[in-house]
Design an enzyme around this catalytic site. Sequence first.
Site, PDB file in Angstrom:
ATOM      1  N   ASP A  96       9.786   3.471 -17.164  1.00 33.07           N
ATOM      2  CA  ASP A  96      10.301   3.638 -15.809  1.00 33.07           C
ATOM      3  C   ASP A  96      11.573   2.796 -15.718  1.00 33.07           C
ATOM      4  O   ASP A  96      11.766   1.841 -16.466  1.00 33.07           O
ATOM      5  CB  ASP A  96       9.264   3.234 -14.766  1.00 33.07           C
ATOM      6  CG  ASP A  96       9.602   3.793 -13.391  1.00 33.07           C
ATOM      7  OD1 ASP A  96      10.680   4.419 -13.254  1.00 33.07           O
ATOM      8  OD2 ASP A  96       8.802   3.619 -12.447  1.00 33.07           O
ATOM      9  N   GLY A  99      13.762   1.084 -10.833  1.00 31.43           N
ATOM     10  CA  GLY A  99      14.049   1.437  -9.446  1.00 31.43           C
ATOM     11  C   GLY A  99      12.854   1.134  -8.550  1.00 31.43           C
ATOM     12  O   GLY A  99      12.955   0.347  -7.600  1.00 31.43           O
ATOM     13  N   PHE A 100      11.725   1.699  -8.911  1.00 34.73           N
ATOM     14  CA  PHE A 100      10.517   1.551  -8.108  1.00 34.73           C
ATOM     15  C   PHE A 100      10.057   0.096  -8.023  1.00 34.73           C
ATOM     16  O   PHE A 100       9.662  -0.384  -6.962  1.00 34.73           O
ATOM     17  CB  PHE A 100       9.413   2.417  -8.715  1.00 34.73           C
ATOM     18  CG  PHE A 100       8.163   2.469  -7.903  1.00 34.73           C
ATOM     19  CD1 PHE A 100       8.113   3.203  -6.733  1.00 34.73           C
ATOM     20  CD2 PHE A 100       7.025   1.785  -8.313  1.00 34.73           C
ATOM     21  CE1 PHE A 100       6.948   3.255  -5.975  1.00 34.73           C
ATOM     22  CE2 PHE A 100       5.860   1.839  -7.566  1.00 34.73           C
ATOM     23  CZ  PHE A 100       5.820   2.572  -6.400  1.00 34.73           C
ATOM     24  N   ASP A 270       1.073   9.162 -14.523  1.00 36.92           N
ATOM     25  CA  ASP A 270       0.771   7.800 -14.956  1.00 36.92           C
ATOM     26  C   ASP A 270       0.255   7.048 -13.755  1.00 36.92           C
ATOM     27  O   ASP A 270       0.577   7.399 -12.615  1.00 36.92           O
ATOM     28  CB  ASP A 270       2.043   7.069 -15.433  1.00 36.92           C
ATOM     29  CG  ASP A 270       2.816   6.514 -14.258  1.00 36.92           C
ATOM     30  OD1 ASP A 270       3.502   7.313 -13.586  1.00 36.92           O
ATOM     31  OD2 ASP A 270       2.702   5.306 -13.965  1.00 36.92           O
ATOM     32  N   CYS A 308     -20.537  10.517 -20.638  1.00 42.63           N
ATOM     33  CA  CYS A 308     -19.370  10.025 -21.358  1.00 42.63           C
ATOM     34  C   CYS A 308     -19.766   9.611 -22.774  1.00 42.63           C
ATOM     35  O   CYS A 308     -20.798   8.977 -22.974  1.00 42.63           O
ATOM     36  CB  CYS A 308     -18.771   8.833 -20.606  1.00 42.63           C
ATOM     37  SG  CYS A 308     -17.290   8.155 -21.393  1.00 42.63           S
ATOM     38  N   CYS A 310     -17.629   7.785 -24.759  1.00 43.85           N
ATOM     39  CA  CYS A 310     -16.653   6.775 -25.187  1.00 43.85           C
ATOM     40  C   CYS A 310     -17.368   5.619 -25.889  1.00 43.85           C
ATOM     41  O   CYS A 310     -18.598   5.495 -25.838  1.00 43.85           O
ATOM     42  CB  CYS A 310     -15.834   6.264 -23.999  1.00 43.85           C
ATOM     43  SG  CYS A 310     -16.591   4.945 -23.036  1.00 43.85           S
ATOM     44  N   CYS A 313     -19.671   3.656 -23.519  1.00 44.65           N
ATOM     45  CA  CYS A 313     -20.899   4.344 -23.093  1.00 44.65           C
ATOM     46  C   CYS A 313     -21.854   4.613 -24.262  1.00 44.65           C
ATOM     47  O   CYS A 313     -23.064   4.693 -24.067  1.00 44.65           O
ATOM     48  CB  CYS A 313     -20.543   5.635 -22.361  1.00 44.65           C
ATOM     49  SG  CYS A 313     -19.734   5.296 -20.782  1.00 44.65           S
ATOM     50  N   HIS A 339     -13.388   2.488 -21.001  1.00 42.43           N
ATOM     51  CA  HIS A 339     -14.096   3.627 -20.402  1.00 42.43           C
ATOM     52  C   HIS A 339     -13.216   4.390 -19.395  1.00 42.43           C
ATOM     53  O   HIS A 339     -13.143   5.616 -19.439  1.00 42.43           O
ATOM     54  CB  HIS A 339     -15.404   3.195 -19.729  1.00 42.43           C
ATOM     55  CG  HIS A 339     -15.945   4.261 -18.831  1.00 42.43           C
ATOM     56  ND1 HIS A 339     -16.665   5.343 -19.312  1.00 42.43           N
ATOM     57  CD2 HIS A 339     -15.776   4.481 -17.504  1.00 42.43           C
ATOM     58  CE1 HIS A 339     -16.936   6.160 -18.310  1.00 42.43           C
ATOM     59  NE2 HIS A 339     -16.410   5.669 -17.194  1.00 42.43           N
TER      60      HIS A 339
END
Length: 376
Positions: A96, A99-100, A270, A308, A310, A313, A339
């Site tokens: 990025d 700016g933000f 994002d 899940c 992952c 999990c 997770h």
Amino acid sequence: MTEPAIKYRLIKKEKHTGARLGEIITPHGTFPTPMFMPVGTQATVKAMSPEELKAMGAGIILSNTYHLWLRPGEDLVKEAGGLHKFMNWDQGILTDSGGFQVFSLADMRNITEEGVHFKSHLNGAPLFLSPEKAIQIENALGSDIMMSFDECPPFYESYDYIKKSVERTSRWAERGLKAHQDPEKQALFGIVQGGGHEDLRKLSARDLVSLDFPGYSIGGLSVGESKAEMNRVLDFTTPLLPEDKPRYLMGVGSPDALIDGVLRGVDMFDCVLPTRIARNGTCMTSHGRLVVKNAKYARDFSPIDDNCDCYTCRNYTRAYVRHLFKADETFGLRLTSYHNLYFLLNLMKQVRQAIMDDNLLEFKEHFFEEYGLNVK
Ligand code: GUN
Ligand code: ZN
């Protein structure tokens, strides 16, 4: 003619919605779209190693010009061989523009045509960021996808102010494009602003599309407006963008907003949400949010999400993760961070399959119902 640094390939459009299945080829690998990008603000996705990010299927992460400029400085990152090498990440990186962050973090901003004067959020030092400066930093960092320096005004700012801001953001985008050193190595996106106003989004998109960026971001959303408002803006904004370029909705990462964005033709997202809430013990699950610190999980020896697969999990229980949080052990927030990121990457994988199968609306209905959301 120069070849742009990235290439978007549109594979298929969903039959009943605006959703698109595609892929983006970057100098650091190819990733499928729609995609969620984990956020690594300070050249690290908080608590995750690059190996872990790769294992969960992250093909691109986001980092921040503003933070890396202040610390450790873009010169140091360049000296290290660029951001990829510095942080040991050989997949895609999007930065990025700052700016933000200038608008959300810094104190005492003063916006001029030339750029923004403000004070560092670290030590109060006076700083100045301009379209050219942001590009120079992003060039030094060496990200695959760079953002133009834009202004993200509050959603409910006055019409007149947002109009002036859009016009200035267009001029800044053009200045950034001119300052950009190597468009064959790094792709620079334009950022569409315009708040909740259709004519201003049109003006912004028209200006930026005429500059022929290799991709377009949609900014100024997820800044306090309702989900319905965001969807209303997306409904008229994505159709303003070229079909053969990627569209990136900035700062959006709740499961429902991801699905609603994809339905309207967004390819990239994002958000800090999954990692931020993970660090205080909140998990995204197929049955909605779960606060693993709650007393009711003290003797719950089931995984965080029974749907899940992952690492967390497969190997750990709610009771164990709760214990780690209660005991202030950092492994707990590593497990929940893993997770939550896996959950969103896996959600996008399921979304891509649903686009392939032309049943994204059915997928949404089922997912929202299970997550405890209103389908509408
Ligand atoms: N992140 C979330 N929203 C925005 C935006 O409007 N502009 C920029 N540069 N970054 C963002
Ligand atoms: Zn899991």
